[in-house]
Design a protein around this motif. Structure first.
Motif, PDB file in Angstrom:
ATOM      1  N   ALA B 207       0.840  -1.192   0.000  1.00 47.35           N
ATOM      2  CA  ALA B 207       0.000   0.000   0.000  1.00 47.35           C
ATOM      3  C   ALA B 207       0.876   1.244   0.000  1.00 47.35           C
ATOM      4  N   VAL B 208       0.581   2.149  -0.919  1.00 50.80           N
ATOM      5  CA  VAL B 208       1.347   3.390  -1.015  1.00 50.80           C
ATOM      6  C   VAL B 208       0.438   4.568  -0.690  1.00 50.80           C
ATOM      7  N   VAL B 209       0.832   5.360   0.287  1.00 50.07           N
ATOM      8  CA  VAL B 209       0.150   6.630   0.532  1.00 50.07           C
ATOM      9  C   VAL B 209       1.182   7.730   0.345  1.00 50.07           C
ATOM     10  N   GLU B 210       1.001   8.499  -0.724  1.00 49.10           N
ATOM     11  CA  GLU B 210       1.884   9.650  -0.929  1.00 49.10           C
ATOM     12  C   GLU B 210       1.273  10.830  -0.181  1.00 49.10           C
ATOM     13  N   VAL B 211       2.032  11.389   0.736  1.00 50.06           N
ATOM     14  CA  VAL B 211       1.531  12.546   1.484  1.00 50.06           C
ATOM     15  C   VAL B 211       2.323  13.775   1.052  1.00 50.06           C
ATOM     16  N   LEU B 212       1.647  14.702   0.365  1.00 46.73           N
ATOM     17  CA  LEU B 212       2.305  15.961   0.019  1.00 46.73           C
ATOM     18  C   LEU B 212       2.515  16.718   1.320  1.00 46.73           C
ATOM     19  N   SER B 213       3.743  17.122   1.555  1.00 47.71           N
ATOM     20  CA  SER B 213       4.079  17.696   2.842  1.00 47.71           C
ATOM     21  C   SER B 213       4.900  18.964   2.646  1.00 47.71           C
ATOM     22  N   GLN B 214       4.856  19.827   3.654  1.00 42.97           N
ATOM     23  CA  GLN B 214       5.552  21.092   3.495  1.00 42.97           C
ATOM     24  C   GLN B 214       6.952  21.062   4.094  1.00 42.97           C
ATOM     25  N   CYS B 215       7.903  21.628   3.338  1.00 35.55           N
ATOM     26  CA  CYS B 215       9.235  21.900   3.867  1.00 35.55           C
ATOM     27  C   CYS B 215       9.408  23.409   3.753  1.00 35.55           C
ATOM     28  N   PRO B 216       8.926  24.137   4.769  1.00 35.20           N
ATOM     29  CA  PRO B 216       9.016  25.595   4.660  1.00 35.20           C
ATOM     30  C   PRO B 216      10.462  26.092   4.624  1.00 35.20           C
ATOM     31  N   THR B 217      11.335  25.364   5.313  1.00 40.03           N
ATOM     32  CA  THR B 217      12.725  25.821   5.431  1.00 40.03           C
ATOM     33  C   THR B 217      13.427  25.888   4.082  1.00 40.03           C
ATOM     34  N   TYR B 218      13.218  24.853   3.249  1.00 38.99           N
ATOM     35  CA  TYR B 218      13.915  24.860   1.954  1.00 38.99           C
ATOM     36  C   TYR B 218      12.965  25.067   0.788  1.00 38.99           C
ATOM     37  N   PHE B 219      12.065  24.087   0.568  1.00 41.80           N
ATOM     38  CA  PHE B 219      11.216  24.234  -0.616  1.00 41.80           C
ATOM     39  C   PHE B 219      10.423  25.543  -0.552  1.00 41.80           C
ATOM     40  N   GLY B 220       9.838  25.800   0.616  1.00 43.23           N
ATOM     41  CA  GLY B 220       9.015  26.989   0.750  1.00 43.23           C
ATOM     42  C   GLY B 220       9.820  28.269   0.589  1.00 43.23           C
ATOM     43  N   ARG B 221      10.937  28.316   1.281  1.00 48.15           N
ATOM     44  CA  ARG B 221      11.753  29.542   1.273  1.00 48.15           C
ATOM     45  C   ARG B 221      12.278  29.849  -0.130  1.00 48.15           C
ATOM     46  N   PHE B 222      12.651  28.805  -0.876  1.00 51.95           N
ATOM     47  CA  PHE B 222      13.204  29.046  -2.221  1.00 51.95           C
ATOM     48  C   PHE B 222      12.113  29.350  -3.241  1.00 51.95           C
ATOM     49  N   ASN B 223      10.850  29.028  -2.885  1.00 52.11           N
ATOM     50  CA  ASN B 223       9.796  29.128  -3.882  1.00 52.11           C
ATOM     51  C   ASN B 223       8.632  30.012  -3.440  1.00 52.11           C
ATOM     52  N   GLY B 224       8.962  31.055  -2.681  1.00 48.18           N
ATOM     53  CA  GLY B 224       7.984  32.081  -2.341  1.00 48.18           C
ATOM     54  C   GLY B 224       6.961  31.701  -1.294  1.00 48.18           C
ATOM     55  N   MET B 225       7.231  30.635  -0.493  1.00 44.52           N
ATOM     56  CA  MET B 225       6.279  30.249   0.564  1.00 44.52           C
ATOM     57  C   MET B 225       7.043  29.919   1.856  1.00 44.52           C
ATOM     58  N   PRO B 226       7.736  30.881   2.433  1.00 50.32           N
ATOM     59  CA  PRO B 226       8.580  30.586   3.592  1.00 50.32           C
ATOM     60  C   PRO B 226       7.791  30.223   4.847  1.00 50.32           C
ATOM     61  N   ASP B 227       6.503  30.546   4.877  1.00 47.43           N
ATOM     62  CA  ASP B 227       5.680  30.268   6.056  1.00 47.43           C
ATOM     63  C   ASP B 227       4.902  28.971   5.815  1.00 47.43           C
ATOM     64  N   PRO B 228       4.926  28.033   6.776  1.00 44.23           N
ATOM     65  CA  PRO B 228       4.182  26.782   6.572  1.00 44.23           C
ATOM     66  C   PRO B 228       2.701  27.028   6.283  1.00 44.23           C
ATOM     67  N   VAL B 229       2.157  28.102   6.849  1.00 40.58           N
ATOM     68  CA  VAL B 229       0.756  28.436   6.611  1.00 40.58           C
ATOM     69  C   VAL B 229       0.523  28.682   5.116  1.00 40.58           C
ATOM     70  N   GLN B 230       1.470  29.376   4.469  1.00 37.77           N
ATOM     71  CA  GLN B 230       1.355  29.619   3.020  1.00 37.77           C
ATOM     72  C   GLN B 230       1.394  28.305   2.246  1.00 37.77           C
ATOM     73  N   MET B 231       2.251  27.395   2.724  1.00 39.62           N
ATOM     74  CA  MET B 231       2.371  26.126   1.997  1.00 39.62           C
ATOM     75  C   MET B 231       1.104  25.298   2.107  1.00 39.62           C
ATOM     76  N   LEU B 232       0.492  25.291   3.295  1.00 34.14           N
ATOM     77  CA  LEU B 232      -0.754  24.531   3.450  1.00 34.14           C
ATOM     78  C   LEU B 232      -1.859  25.155   2.607  1.00 34.14           C
ATOM     79  N   GLN B 233      -1.858  26.471   2.548  1.00 31.36           N
ATOM     80  CA  GLN B 233      -2.874  27.118   1.706  1.00 31.36           C
ATOM     81  C   GLN B 233      -2.659  26.764   0.235  1.00 31.36           C
ATOM     82  N   TRP B 234      -1.393  26.674  -0.147  1.00 28.85           N
ATOM     83  CA  TRP B 234      -1.074  26.293  -1.536  1.00 28.85           C
ATOM     84  C   TRP B 234      -1.617  24.891  -1.826  1.00 28.85           C
ATOM     85  N   PHE B 235      -1.448  23.982  -0.861  1.00 25.88           N
ATOM     86  CA  PHE B 235      -1.980  22.621  -1.057  1.00 25.88           C
ATOM     87  C   PHE B 235      -3.487  22.663  -1.253  1.00 25.88           C
ATOM     88  N   LYS B 236      -4.162  23.431  -0.426  1.00 28.49           N
ATOM     89  CA  LYS B 236      -5.629  23.487  -0.530  1.00 28.49           C
ATOM     90  C   LYS B 236      -6.072  24.041  -1.871  1.00 28.49           C
TER      91      LYS B 236
END
Lengths: 70, 277, 374
Positions: B207-236
């Motif tokens: 069974a595979v469950v892929e969970v899209l998850s936030q890395c605010p420190t790197y992915f977020g910071r390099f891509n205009g979403m340094p705050d985890p709140v921004q990243m969760l909103q992006w997912f939604k």
């Protein structure tokens, strides 16, 4: 009389603010000195446990009064 | 805090999962503020609690990287293996002990980068292991380098001009290789993450469950979403419920259970038919 | 009862008779007959055979199965052995018993896929990164392949570490009429003598690491390849890291007397001493016995334990026998010779290598030449 209560373990909290984001009743505020979460408005808690479910730091516990409806 | 005027015994925690399934003495964990791995791990242990499993019936295996550290915090039989090799290790364990609940928690680099071949073959074998792939779309532990799932155009420390390569789709890969349960969820809806992981844990097969998850420190910071709140909103805002990872809707990412095949035999059990013969 | 058996098949039989219950591997010449034989035998002994996607997957599945309580091994040859190196270090650090059989062929790289080489000795001892414990055994004929596969499995479980069997293409593929000895059986796992809440997976008992408990018996512990304390959890505390690495790196030396095995042949009054392992040990024995018949004073040592090396024993033999020279035939460019020179540092005795890597056994004439005129 409130049916629910919330506590934040400040030793574990890393001040990410996700509990503030998800709480529908504005229970939490991030305190000035280190940005950690404080349940300033715990009396407003409705026991939805969204804060508990999302908290990445295992810092939040939601309590239910015995006999209260969830 | 609990109101001191009330008798303390009258307020009880709504979940007791942490006490049973967390190695609390090792907290706080090593993950950055706002990292999604903790949320996912919370959901995993909530499901262990709901399923009523015993701690010594669960073997929890991880590889290397940020997600690799998850095994240290779970009060079960835990193995922190080497990079990319959680699944073959889990395969050996499950083959020897089909009665154990074997769970592997992988990162995107660990699971489909360095461990990609093992991922394909675990799926092909239909070994009874639950693979939770925490996809934060970057190599976090080493400082934010591009990963197999980094979207084309996204920045990382090794794609300073934007990622030239297309990204890999974990769910399509799992389906193509023959996984019998495949789902994708994201951390902005943790309860749904828990529900799906719960179904995956009960699945008798790979069974595979892929969970899209936030890395605010790197992915977020390099891509205009340094705050985890921004990243969760992006997912939604950038996901939609779908029946297949092939479904399309305004360039958004499909979410949901894409496969749940209960008929294909699980390997550790079917192998034992040879013992009888 | 005597039987004519191929070396690789004897290895598989030895493993089964010792109590092997799990094999995972990837086909590679000249070891594939081990896999083929075990794929047939294991299901008849409540065991599991898995063909994995590659050698890394194979050794990790072996580690997983061994952790889960099934005595486990894999077999491979040079290219696959190279792929397994990282995991050998993991097994050493995490202290999970595993056995790797390497039926050597000529390298480097693909080299000579179907022909003999003995060039993996150094890699077997020092292949993975960082200082680590490992025991390396090397059989020189079919019967010894049976025995040392069992000893490797036994010592892996006993000392909770990786052990390696270094055979070669000729040992693996030759057929001999063999009378198999009583098997050496892998020790069974028992519950620790402390309750789960007091159990420390990396604590010691008389200097050795505690035995692994069976799964599902109330013990929940953590396994990691990171430096860790007695409780298994990662640490960077210098004193704890030192304690762990000191213990790991003295593990083999602490048991050297039990581990070290070698055969001596016609050593008395030998003026030339031949030291040789695996197939070349067998060839050398033939040469030595022929030369003795002709009246030449020549003797032989065949080490079966390549690591820990029989350093003290060798230097004692040399002190007593007083050979004028030592000849080391091997199908590589001098790997065993280097160990011999290291063991005999301080002795003023020339160590002459007989080295040829061309896909064949070194011809007896070359060894004879080195003994008589080298």
């Amino acid at each position: 009389m409130n049916k629910f209560d919330v506590s934040v373990d400040t030793r574990l909290c890393k001040a990410c603010g996700l509990c503030v984001l998800v709480c529908p009743k504005k229970v939490f505020e991030l305190r000035d000195e280190d940005g950690k979460s404080v349940p300033v408005n715990a009396l407003a808690c409705i026991g939805c446990t969204q804060c508990y479910q999302i908290c990445p730091d295992f810092a939040i516990t939601v309590y239910k009064k015995e006999g209260a409806l969830a | 805090m609990v109101n001191e005027n009330d008798a303390e015994a009258s307020f009880v925690p709504m979940s007791s999962a942490p006490d049973k399934w967390l190695r609390k003495e090792h907290l706080p964990h090593i993950w950055c503020p706002g990292c999604g791995i903790g949320t996912i791990l919370r959901q995993v242990i909530e499901q262990f609690t709901k399923l009523g499993w015993k701690n010594d019936d669960v073997v929890f295996v991880t590889g290397i990287g940020c997600t690799g550290r998850a095994s240290g915090y779970v009060n079960a039989q835990t193995l922190h293996t080497i990079h990319g090799r959680a699944l073959p290790t889990a395969t050996g364990i499950k083959m020897a002990r089909p009665d154990m609940h074997v769970v592997a928690m992988l990162g995107d680099g660990d699971g489909v980068g360095i461990g990609g071949n093992h991922f394909i073959h675990a799926a092909k074998r239909n070994i009874g292991v639950t693979a939770i792939v925490v996809n934060n779309r970057i190599y976090g532990m080493t400082g934010g380098q591009v990963s197999p799932t980094t979207p084309q155009g996204s920045k990382s420390t090794t794609t300073p001009y934007g990622n030239v390569e297309p990204s890999m789709d974990v769910c399509k890969l799992a389906l193509g290789a023959g996984a019998t349960f495949v789902a994708r969820v994201h951390t902005a809806n943790p309860v749904y993450v828990g529900q799906i992981i719960g179904r995956a844990l009960q699945h008798d097969g790979f069974a595979v469950v892929e969970v899209l998850s936030q890395c605010p420190t790197y992915f977020g910071r390099f891509n205009g979403m340094p705050d985890p709140v921004q990243m969760l909103q992006w997912f939604k805002e950038n996901t939609f419920m779908a029946k297949s990872p092939e479904d399309e809707k305004e360039g958004k990412i499909p979410i949901g259970v894409f496969k749940d095949d209960k008929t294909t035999p699980e390997l550790s059990k079917s192998y034992r038919n040879l013992w009888e013969a | 009862m005597n039987r004519i058996v191929m070396g690789d098949v004897a290895c598989a039989m030895g493993a089964i008779d010792a109590g092997l219950r799990f094999y995972a591997g990837y086909p590679i010449t000249p070891s594939s007959e081990i896999a083929e034989t075990l794929s047939e035998m294991l299901p008849k002994h409540q065991g599991i055979y898995l063909q994995m996607e590659d050698e890394i997957g194979s050794i990790m599945a072996v580690i997983g199965a061994s952790y889960a309580g099934f005595p486990a091994m894999t077999a491979t040859s040079g290219p696959g052995f190279s792929l397994m190196q990282e995991a050998i270090g993991y097994a050493a650090m995490a202290e999970i018993p595993i056995t790797i059989v390497n039926v050597m062929r000529a390298g480097p790289s693909t080299g000579l896929a179907t022909q003999i080489g003995e060039g993996d000795l150094m890699q077997a001892i020092w292949g993975t990164h960082g200082d680590h414990p490992v025991a390396v055994f090397s059989p020189g004929n079919v019967r010894e392949f049976y025995i040392y596969t069992q000893k490797a499995l036994y010592w892996a479980e006993k000392l909770r570490m990786p052990t390696i069997v270094l055979a070669d293409e000729v040992v693996g593929h030759m057929r001999q009429n063999v009378d198999f000895p009583e098997p050496i059986v892998i020790p069974e796992r028992t519950l620790p003598n402390v309750p789960p809440e007091k159990y420390l997976p990396y604590a010691t008992e008389n200097g050795d690491v505690m035995p692994l408990p069976p799964l599902g018996k109330g013990y929940t512990w953590h396994v990691t390849g990171s430096a860790h304390t007695e409780n298994g959890f990662p640490t960077i505390r210098p004193d704890k890291v030192k304690e762990l690495l000191d213990r790991l790196n003295t593990k083999v030396q602490r048991h050297r007397n039990e581990l070290i095995e070698y055969e001596t042949f016609m050593l008395e009054d030998a003026e030339t001493l031949v030291i040789s392992f695996a197939s070349m040990g067998r060839v050398s024995k033939g040469v030595v016995s022929e030369l003795r018949e002709q009246g030449y004073k020549v003797g032989l040592i065949r080490p079966f334990t390549m690591w820990p090396f029989f350093k003290d024993e060798l230097s004692n033999i040399v002190s007593n026998v007083h050979p004028k020279k030592i000849v080391v035939p091997e199908i590589n460019y001098g790997q065993l010779r280097l160990l011999v020179e290291w063991a005999l540092k301080g002795f003023d005795i020339p160590v002459i290598g007989v080295n040829l890597v061309n896909g064949d056994l070194i011809p007896p004439e070359m060894i004879e030449e080195a003994i008589l005129h080298g």
